[in-house]
Design an enzyme around this catalytic site. Sequence first.
Site, PDB file in Angstrom:
ATOM      1  N   GLU A 143     -37.292  20.861 -20.059  1.00  0.00           N
ATOM      2  CA  GLU A 143     -37.687  22.042 -19.771  1.00  0.00           C
ATOM      3  C   GLU A 143     -38.100  22.904 -20.857  1.00  0.00           C
ATOM      4  OE1 GLU A 143     -36.643  26.173 -16.878  1.00  0.00           O
ATOM      5  OE2 GLU A 143     -35.014  24.424 -17.608  1.00  0.00           O
ATOM      6  N   GLU A 192     -30.565  33.937 -26.928  1.00  0.00           N
ATOM      7  CA  GLU A 192     -29.210  33.827 -27.566  1.00  0.00           C
ATOM      8  C   GLU A 192     -28.744  32.331 -27.251  1.00  0.00           C
ATOM      9  OE1 GLU A 192     -30.170  37.870 -26.780  1.00  0.00           O
ATOM     10  OE2 GLU A 192     -30.351  36.149 -25.558  1.00  0.00           O
TER      11      GLU A 192
END
Length: 401
Positions: free
Chosen positions: A250, A382
């Site tokens: 992905e 993050e």
Amino acid sequence: MADFGGSDLDTFRMEARTWLEANYPQSLREDPEAGTRMIAGGVKPTGDYLVWKQRMAEKGWGTPTWPKKYGAGGLTGDEARVLADEMDRIGAYNPMIGMGLSMFGPTLLEYGTEEQKQRHIPPIVKGELRWCQGYSEPGAGSDLASLMTKCEDAGDHWKINGQKIWTSGAQYADWCFCLVRTDTTKKHEGISFVLIDMHQPGVETRPIKLIAGSSPFCETFFTDARAEKDDMVGPYNGGWTVGKRLLQHERSGQGGSRMAGSGGISIPDMAKKYVGIDDQGRLADSDLRARISQHQINAKAHALTVLRAMDEAKGNVNPSATTSVMKNSGTWIGQNRSELLLEIMGHQGLGWAGEDFDKDELETVRAWLSGKATTIYGGSQEVQSNIVSKRILGLPDTTQG
């Protein structure tokens, strides 16, 4: 145009060029945005778009490097790059899209049984079915391993109960590849990877309307939903490994050069139109001129880095942790592109509807709003930075005492 060299590749280049010239519809060449509109609209293909999709499916070139025995192209990596090069030459695009193609298919080829591949890969190659991803839950986003959707052994099938969220395209999907909890006493080691038929009474989807006005994401509810025993991919309680590999596929797609803003509206052209030029033919605003130049440099550097990473990965069909670098880079560049276009258009870039705004202006504001999600879905900035720091740079985990 890229130069891949070699007599065999030269022969393949001519084959690809001849086939594309004969099969890519003229109407799509004259309307290069037709494919983009069709894809963005989430509607079933019609007209010449459908013709192009059927021709690519028959040729197997929508999935060029997948095995030929499943109806795919069976091309080498070099041949696939030549094909992409020739498609770019005439403005052609791959009409085979979706999570089955970019995420689930490559994962199933690696982890699935032969029976599972024979059943699910050919429909993906032909673009016959739509897939969605059942990962995130209301209480399990970045900490995905906290998921609680329960999968129980019901004898001749698996029984699934729980809720997923941000399920892209679930309202249109035929199948869902889903992470479920099969052992409540363990975290990562208690997760399995199952395939769920979305056309059954135990599945409910509720579209979530976003700020950009569209509803690509859904809440998805499973109430005694059924999955067959042979619809578990990988070992029982071994789904975390399968699920992580799929996320790499992905992120590899999210970090591509097209996401980084390599196509579509030309920023320099828009800047000259809205801001104007000086007596030397340059963009009148020198500060904006410098920032546009820097953006174009960054976008080009990203695109070249993607190509270099592909070249270095020859012989390794699976993505690595470097996909996290590409994902962060590509999404940041894409957001910067949208911000620049909005600034260039000024108040004309903030229109929502009406005759006072043209198509480019209306598309710009929606793209800007939609793009805010790109640094979150598929793993936030993050999360990607943590992967880079630990798996690529080898930095210590500072969260541990």
